[in-house]
Enzyme design. Structure first.
Site, mmCIF file in Angstrom:
data_model
loop_
_atom_site.group_PDB
_atom_site.id
_atom_site.type_symbol
_atom_site.label_atom_id
_atom_site.label_comp_id
_atom_site.label_asym_id
_atom_site.label_seq_id
_atom_site.Cartn_x
_atom_site.Cartn_y
_atom_site.Cartn_z
ATOM 1 N N ARG A 267 -62.260 24.112 -44.436
ATOM 2 C CA ARG A 267 -61.311 25.143 -44.686
ATOM 3 C C ARG A 267 -59.859 24.620 -45.352
ATOM 4 N NH1 ARG A 267 -64.819 27.575 -42.234
ATOM 5 N NH2 ARG A 267 -64.572 26.207 -40.602
ATOM 6 N N THR A 268 -59.326 23.918 -44.435
ATOM 7 C CA THR A 268 -57.991 23.530 -44.659
ATOM 8 C C THR A 268 -57.950 22.484 -45.917
ATOM 9 O OG1 THR A 268 -57.416 23.207 -42.288
ATOM 10 C CG2 THR A 268 -55.816 22.199 -43.599
ATOM 11 N N LYS B 146 -60.931 -0.952 -42.011
ATOM 12 C CA LYS B 146 -60.530 -2.421 -41.921
ATOM 13 C C LYS B 146 -59.293 -2.402 -41.118
ATOM 14 C CE LYS B 146 -61.606 -2.584 -47.082
ATOM 15 N NZ LYS B 146 -60.942 -2.549 -48.172
ATOM 16 N N ARG C 136 -54.148 15.165 -42.304
ATOM 17 C CA ARG C 136 -54.822 15.240 -40.931
ATOM 18 C C ARG C 136 -55.256 14.164 -40.473
ATOM 19 N NH1 ARG C 136 -59.198 19.907 -39.599
ATOM 20 N NH2 ARG C 136 -57.284 21.090 -40.046
ATOM 21 N N HIS D 103 -50.269 22.545 -36.503
ATOM 22 C CA HIS D 103 -50.822 22.975 -37.547
ATOM 23 C C HIS D 103 -50.219 24.149 -38.408
ATOM 24 C CE1 HIS D 103 -54.089 23.081 -40.299
ATOM 25 N NE2 HIS D 103 -55.179 23.408 -39.541
#
Lengths: 157, 304
Positions: free
Chosen positions: B57-58, B86, B107, B135
């Site tokens: 959703r985000t 890496k 995120r 959030h």
């Protein structure tokens, strides 16, 4: 009648006297300074009567002058401590430790999941949200740390 | 205003006026989010999407928001498709993508990443969730949902239910509701209570909160049940998890005769039974949609 023998604490010639340490915190202060060590003479007074503080601790270190980073760390443990720098038996500098509003790079965030604990090129940064009792908050992860968590950082006594 | 700082990192950076501004702007964005009107106010602008952790959703609502406003997005949706595999440091990645784009959405599983990124790039950074930390855009859409569906935020009674210890959405939401003076109840198993430091912050702000471990205690008088998932991995004993999980499952029978709405940041597993979905109580899919106009409002306010 015998008179009790008095143990004299001799003054130091060169070095640092840390006075007005919060009672029973002298060992934490030594830990911060990586003391004791083989080549440094240290005198400790603990729970000594004090007119200002009721009881206090005191540390005398021969042959070593503290760096500013060390003084900032001591402020976290003993916010009322005074630092006297001694040269040739004379006090040449006398000052109080200063608990800064922002504390950068001298303690780590206690949150293992904080980005500052992952090897990113960034110094830890905390804001002091309460002076007594001491509470600091990490600028990055916003987690609060109290006095006991901060003391744990300097290692077991 | 928080927008003058140019970043959206933590709900604690917002004032009540900042939040109200975003909610008002989001309402204006709704017809565009529903494709009833067109907009190109972000035409030619590029949004960098750095998702080191999974998100449905985000991530998709940020993409939808940017594209509905005429802009474009680039980025990755999992760490293994980036140079993190890496061993590249996060700071190098954000510095690079910051040079390509007009704003970054980040995120990450570590707390404090968005704050770090915001300090090292010139473009605005939006925190789309940092570990168990903040959030803020979820909180804004939660508040928008309450405002849109119930007409107010201040005079509501909101119960936060489930994992209040590790759930980042409830931490941010508790701070925001405290700003509005909203009444709150915290409903959780004792092992997953709201962290002490957040309780102290709320008490310090003069907010009193009712804590309980039973949903039925609060059901007769709350306007919103904000439900979060209780994660199995938080319990060393699987039997203990199963026992607790059952006590925090919301179904149609439990809600019967109540006047609450049920919200959830999603994804849900079985903490809300599917028989709630089609009732007037279940508002979580509407809540998910509101993520689009709220994120449009944020992008419009931040990207110059």
């Amino acid at each position: 009648m015998k008179t009790p023998k008095e143990l004299k604490v001799t003054p130091i010639r060169n070095g640092t006297v840390i006075d007005h340490i919060t009672a029973n915190k002298a060992l934490h202060v030594l830990k911060i300074l990586n003391l004791p060590s083989q080549d440094t003479s240290v005198t400790i007074g603990m729970n000594v009567k004090s007119t200002q503080m009721g009881a206090k601790d005191l540390v005398k270190i021969e042959g070593r002058e503290l760096r500013s980073g060390e003084v900032d760390k001591i402020a976290l443990i003993a916010p009322h401590a005074t630092i006297n720098i001694i040269r040739d038996y004379e006090i040449v500098t006398k000052g109080k430790v200063n608990l800064l509003e922002k504390i950068s790079g001298i303690i780590n965030c206690g949150n293992p999941n904080c980005i500052t604990n992952t090897g990113e090129p960034v110094d830890s940064l905390f804001y002091v949200t309460s002076q007594e009792p001491l509470v600091v908050r990490c600028y990055y992860c916003e987690r609060a740390m109290d006095q006991s968590e901060i003391e744990e950082q300097f290692g077991p006594l | 205003m928080v927008f003058s700082q140019g970043d959206i990192i933590s709900i604690r950076d917002f004032s009540k006026d900042d939040i109200k501004y975003i909610l008002r702007t989001a309402e204006k964005m709704e017809p565009i989010a529903r494709s009833l009107e067109k907009s190109d106010i972000l035409y030619g602008k590029l949004l960098g999407m750095l998702f080191y952790e999974p998100s449905t959703r985000t991530r998709l609502s940020f993409e939808a928001a940017m594209k509905r406003l005429g802009g474009c997005t680039i980025g990755f949706s999992e760490a293994r498709t980036s140079s993190a595999t890496k061993g590249e440091k996060l700071s190098d990645t954000v510095r690079t993508v910051g040079e390509y784009t007009d704003a970054l959405v980040l995120r990450h599983n570590m707390e404090g990443t968005a704050r770090l990124a915001a300090d090292i790039v010139d473009v605005p950074v939006i925190n789309a969730g940092d570990g168990a930390g903040q959030h803020p855009t979820q909180t804004l859409l939660d508040l928008y949902t309450m405002k849109r569906l119930l007409g107010k935020i201040r005079n509501l009674h909101v119960a936060l239910v489930g994992d209040l210890k590790y759930g980042r959405t409830v931490h941010s939401l508790a701070y925001a509701l405290a700003m509005f003076g909203t009444r709150m109840s915290f409903v959780s198993p004792p092992e997953l209570k709201m962290p002490r430091e957040i309780m102290e912050d709320l008490n310090g702000a003069g907010v009193s909160v009712h804590e309980t471990s039973a949903i039925r205690d609060v059901l007769p008088y709350v306007d919103v049940l904000y439900v979060t998932r209780i994660q199995k991995e938080r319990f060393p004993d699987p039997q203990e998890y199963l026992k607790i999980k059952g006590a925090y499952t919301i179904d149609k029978d439990l809600l019967k005769n109540s006047e609450t709405i049920v919200m959830h940041p999603l994804p849900r597993l079985d903490e809300i039974a599917t028989d709630v979905d089609s009732t007037p109580y279940g508002k979580y899919f509407q809540q998910a949609f509101y993520g689009v106009p709220v994120r449009m409002a944020l992008l419009k306010s931040l990207i110059k």
